[in-house]
Design an enzyme around this catalytic site. Sequence first.
Site, PDB file in Angstrom:
ATOM      1  N   GLY B 128      53.958  39.221  67.464  1.00  0.00           N
ATOM      2  CA  GLY B 128      53.178  40.283  68.083  1.00  0.00           C
ATOM      3  C   GLY B 128      53.017  41.425  67.113  1.00  0.00           C
ATOM      4  N   PRO B 129      54.124  41.992  66.640  1.00  0.00           N
ATOM      5  CG  PRO B 129      56.166  43.081  66.604  1.00  0.00           C
ATOM      6  CD  PRO B 129      55.515  41.815  67.063  1.00  0.00           C
ATOM      7  CG  ASP B 165      40.735  39.919  60.090  1.00  0.00           C
ATOM      8  OD1 ASP B 165      40.410  39.151  59.178  1.00  0.00           O
ATOM      9  OD2 ASP B 165      40.107  40.025  61.156  1.00  0.00           O
ATOM     10  CG  ASN B 195      38.105  37.391  63.867  1.00  0.00           C
ATOM     11  OD1 ASN B 195      38.187  38.368  63.129  1.00  0.00           O
ATOM     12  ND2 ASN B 195      38.826  37.276  64.973  1.00  0.00           N
ATOM     13  CB  ILE B 197      36.033  40.841  65.114  1.00  0.00           C
ATOM     14  CG1 ILE B 197      34.651  40.201  65.118  1.00  0.00           C
ATOM     15  CG2 ILE B 197      36.190  41.800  66.300  1.00  0.00           C
ATOM     16  CD1 ILE B 197      33.503  41.146  65.261  1.00  0.00           C
ATOM     17  NE  ARG B 366      79.595  49.679  45.230  1.00  0.00           N
ATOM     18  CZ  ARG B 366      79.097  49.776  43.998  1.00  0.00           C
ATOM     19  NH1 ARG B 366      78.140  48.956  43.604  1.00  0.00           N
ATOM     20  NH2 ARG B 366      79.533  50.690  43.160  1.00  0.00           N
ATOM     21  CD  GLU B 422      63.490  46.984  49.819  1.00  0.00           C
ATOM     22  OE1 GLU B 422      62.256  47.026  50.075  1.00  0.00           O
ATOM     23  OE2 GLU B 422      63.953  47.366  48.738  1.00  0.00           O
ATOM     24  CG  ASP B 479      70.557  56.915  42.495  1.00  0.00           C
ATOM     25  OD1 ASP B 479      70.291  57.307  41.333  1.00  0.00           O
ATOM     26  OD2 ASP B 479      70.843  55.740  42.752  1.00  0.00           O
ATOM     27  CG  HIS B 483      67.971  56.369  46.083  1.00  0.00           C
ATOM     28  ND1 HIS B 483      66.706  56.912  45.998  1.00  0.00           N
ATOM     29  CD2 HIS B 483      67.917  55.199  45.401  1.00  0.00           C
ATOM     30  CE1 HIS B 483      65.932  56.109  45.288  1.00  0.00           C
ATOM     31  NE2 HIS B 483      66.637  55.061  44.912  1.00  0.00           N
ATOM     32  NE  ARG B 530      77.329  54.575  43.066  1.00  0.00           N
ATOM     33  CZ  ARG B 530      77.168  55.598  42.231  1.00  0.00           C
ATOM     34  NH1 ARG B 530      77.102  56.829  42.694  1.00  0.00           N
ATOM     35  NH2 ARG B 530      77.065  55.403  40.931  1.00  0.00           N
TER      36      ARG B 530
END
Lengths: 676, 676
Positions: B128-129, B165, B195, B197, B366, B422, B479, B483, B530
């Site tokens: 849909g989206p 489209d 199409n 349109i 991380r 992403e 950054d 960021h 980080r």
Amino acid sequence: MSISTSSIEQLSINAIRTLSMDAVQQANSGHPGTPMALAPVVYTLWNKHLKYDPANPHWQSRDRFVLSCGHASMLLYSTLHLAGVKKADGASEPSITIDNIRNFRQLHSPCAGHPEVHEAAGIETTTGPLGQGVATSVGMAIAAKWQAARFDEIFDYDVYALCSDGDLMEGVSSEAASVAGHLKLSNLCWVYDDNKITIEGDTDLAFTEDIPGRFRAMGWHVIEIADANDIEALDAAFTEFKTITDKPTLIVVHSIIAWGAPTKANTHGAHGAPLGDSEIEGTKAAYGWTYGKFEVPAEVYEHFNANLGARGAEAKSQWDASFAKYSKDNAEKAATWSSIISGELPAGWDAELPVFPADAKGIATRASGGKVLNAIAAKVPGLLGGSADLEPSTKTGLTFEGAGDFEAGSYCGRNFHFGIREHTMAAIGNGMALSGLRPYISTFFVFSDYLRPSLRLSAIMKAPVIYIFTHDSIGVGEDGPTHQPVEHLSAIRAIPNVAVFRPGDSNEVSQCYKTVMELTDRPSVLVLTRQNLPTLDRDKYACASGSARGAYVLADCDGTPEVLLMGTGSELSLVVEAYEKLTAEGVKARAISVPCLELFYEQDAAYQKEVMPCDVAARVAVEAGIRQSWDRLLGLKGEFVGMSSFGASAPAEELFPYFGITADHVVEAAKKSIGN
Amino acid sequence: MSISTSSIEQLSINAIRTLSMDAVQQANSGHPGTPMALAPVVYTLWNKHLKYDPANPHWQSRDRFVLSCGHASMLLYSTLHLAGVKKADGASEPSITIDNIRNFRQLHSPCAGHPEVHEAAGIETTTGPLGQGVATSVGMAIAAKWQAARFDEIFDYDVYALCSDGDLMEGVSSEAASVAGHLKLSNLCWVYDDNKITIEGDTDLAFTEDIPGRFRAMGWHVIEIADANDIEALDAAFTEFKTITDKPTLIVVHSIIAWGAPTKANTHGAHGAPLGDSEIEGTKAAYGWTYGKFEVPAEVYEHFNANLGARGAEAKSQWDASFAKYSKDNAEKAATWSSIISGELPAGWDAELPVFPADAKGIATRASGGKVLNAIAAKVPGLLGGSADLEPSTKTGLTFEGAGDFEAGSYCGRNFHFGIREHTMAAIGNGMALSGLRPYISTFFVFSDYLRPSLRLSAIMKAPVIYIFTHDSIGVGEDGPTHQPVEHLSAIRAIPNVAVFRPGDSNEVSQCYKTVMELTDRPSVLVLTRQNLPTLDRDKYACASGSARGAYVLADCDGTPEVLLMGTGSELSLVVEAYEKLTAEGVKARAISVPCLELFYEQDAAYQKEVMPCDVAARVAVEAGIRQSWDRLLGLKGEFVGMSSFGASAPAEELFPYFGITADHVVEAAKKSIGN
């Protein structure tokens, strides 16, 4: 190509490189490789082509330079410094000093990790999130075309954006390229740094498109340059760009990251980390660079001054003369143009704001929004915008005489067809706002997710883009959960420096628009319904002008209320209905309309307490979204009537009771909260 | 082409059309034009090509059909109905009945406004989206290639997506096309409905790209079909697709929206509104359609059954035989494959979860996250994923023997290089999850904004994609604000059906990963630092296994606490430090770790009250983000230590004190809250 410092040109290029290397090393953080690779590109553009007066960095008709690959920020800072760009038009202090560069990436230095538009003159837009810079550059190019078409050719300018693999991989840049090609923006030139290196390794890992072919298919003129050090080829390419009158231009420059570094050139190790002292030493030796750390030979400043500086001063002076003549010949148009660029609202702009009579059947706020928008735009000539292919639904078309469509070759219109490209629409809005116009953009509220990264940049840049989001809740009805915003009000209120307005009836729409137009230090978001809302009887309830304070008492009891009822948008009428029921039952209730939480929090404490007394802990908030942004007002004893899940596909009038969003539930919640 | 019902083929195609028209008319809402235009495409694909057994709609190795232009949902529902697709493998009830179709877009009908994956068998993904369906189809094609390469060719299948489209204007589809071309996904076929349109009018208003040229430049094979009614050409195109072994295929089909409608064909009026009774009458006359409303002649069902049905049953039966043989010859691999597809975790999968010793210097989450991920992935063969060009920073590479890279022509690897894309990375994750794999994807937390529409779809679809977001606060440092996530924790917690984990030290990382792996009814988001975090001494503080309940008491006072201190992630150590200081001063404090708010709210009331007693109103929450998602726990008397603005560019260790996020401020806030 010779690498050594054999000429003043090469010396100047190497000055950009060495300042960049030294700054990254000093900060022990940053991206040296790209500034080293692209110094010749920026040198050639700035010193030989850019229409830019360093003494007047805010000259409205200057060419724009956007560093879309914002991580290479030292490339920009070095250039602004060497070019002698001043802090403001006519100022004597430089925009970027050597000390600023020594403090690259430190607190309070204008030389932030990524370029931040308000930190220093010469930074045209905040860049860093990849793809945003190039997309924003399309908005700047549009702004130039529009000014030229609507007023005079003297207001035209060119827009250059430097971009990386990352910029071109991001979807937003494809959308932007598609728009630019469609609109035949011949004043737009992107320079793509094709260095074959990304963070995970070689670009072949993930990016093997035929970029020239793709851009040609999107209506661009493409020029390829085999070596980023080939100044003559670069010079010729920029000259060629200026001859192309019916397409934007992409210059693909093959470069070697960290050019000249003895061991790190052409490696991704040079992308995002300092080179290290010995590598810098080796690089400087390769350049034949004999100066100290952060040292710039005087002849480099002189060289920039004699080229960019002299050319820019001359261009500015010619432009001043042209503008003086234009102002004499076209006094009214010149005044209109000046008024737009000043950002000030013309006198009487709000004299004819629509007032809507009380009406139980009412009108959808998207529909009244369209009326109010048109009433304002008819008086505010810099207000212009459009939709991501939903104008018949968002009702954001400007329909008065002379509004017109902005299309390829017909650039004076104020209605934009962005196509189904929400993300680049918002980035284009940023570019238009940064260029002095007042853009609005519109789509369904649920698709605000598609443009969120650009909305965040509007907020960071304090760019007063107006976001008009319609179809704002389960009121969307049959289209179902994918099209029904539920979390979006809280999610956008979460972004700092954004004002979110959800007017509760059409007179609040008028008042909210009035406030939005005056809020020029941030983006505003207008959240409007698909379905009809009753227009409240303002003889019975407080005047909608209270909207300007974010929240106001709509209806009250005598004495201290037992419970506060608050709501927004389509739920405001449920608050009113519940207030009437509770009052009839003898419960002392207060009905509060809260069209903008952010503005309410900015009121003084006295007003906040007046509207929501601290000692009234029984509180109910009603909004057809999740509760998160209401908890701050609800406390531990408040109750919420709204959504806690995604919606469903069914007629809207069935969905509200299905999800328990009714006046009766508000009454129940009020009693429960009183008992908590 | 003849329009009339002159053959069983045409009769079947017109049955799709008339059911779609009738349903939209009955609902008085929906999109009739595209189903009418594309019925021949879907008919040809399903009846002549799709490897699909209507009696076993969940057969793992079936071909997938994705309706990316989800607004044309009736096209899918009509087809599933006519094809006799069953409710489940081996079931006798149909997936979609005529009654369901009569209730199109009504509450509780599986025929929702846009296709919702869990509403009916045969709907392969929620669409849909715009742009999401095609991007998700890339993930499905990847899943097929991976199963075929890692196990056996019998697990391969083709993936078809029908798009409009709008799909191709959205940036996410450009990213997806780029990935598919790069990976040479020859099992992927998109059919583009050209199409001309759109909602605002003709596509020329905003979309004038050379689509075949763009796709060729992106490494696709392109076929053009001049007339959507040309069944032979469609048949040949699908046949040609199957012969292309080194590229994905785009079939561009020129169609006329609302084909056959006497006045509305080829107008955008037929896009998103019912045709009206008289227009329907005229259309049916043009088709030579003599049946009643919602009536389907028996021979159409028979025709689908004799073609798709018979071919599907045969294919499934052959596959069963092949699988039986494969299971005999490759017992271990077959068992592994079956275990992956079952979605169950293998016995002992969590036997070797890392345990981290107490350590004041600590480790970035991380980094510990990377260790835990590898420990789990080594035992869970269906766990696979990658990063948007940030793997060296997000630490999400699988490094054990046999993990390998997933690349064009080498499809058995478990490490993916999504490039700087992403949004499509997340949509691909959805496609992989819907195909029975357990994908993780990773980028910096701030760039979660870029993929938000796909994350929302993960949540709507209950797809257990694991989102690993690192660099989670101002701890990003130099950054700078673009960021540094500030609002993202609250903004993602706002989405229903997402579990957001922000572990406070490395042992919480292990425990949170354990919980994530077991949460298979929703996406999970892991938010990691980080910078280094101290690893808490669990002899002194409560065991990290409390993480599974979302929040747990880490350290306590004797008796009823005067104040509750709660925090997550990098701020948990500040909570502990403040707790120690307050305790030393004789203030009765309780330290609470809250790695996952959503799971805490799902605990029973007794546990919630045990951890956060209702009568303790003095509360402090500490998180280096905005307060919004904490207000529900803070009430009117609580205090918050965190962010209220965007960040800044400077070393991280300077930013925390600069923004007031210190243990001393937590102590101050605790005392203030006690006094409130």
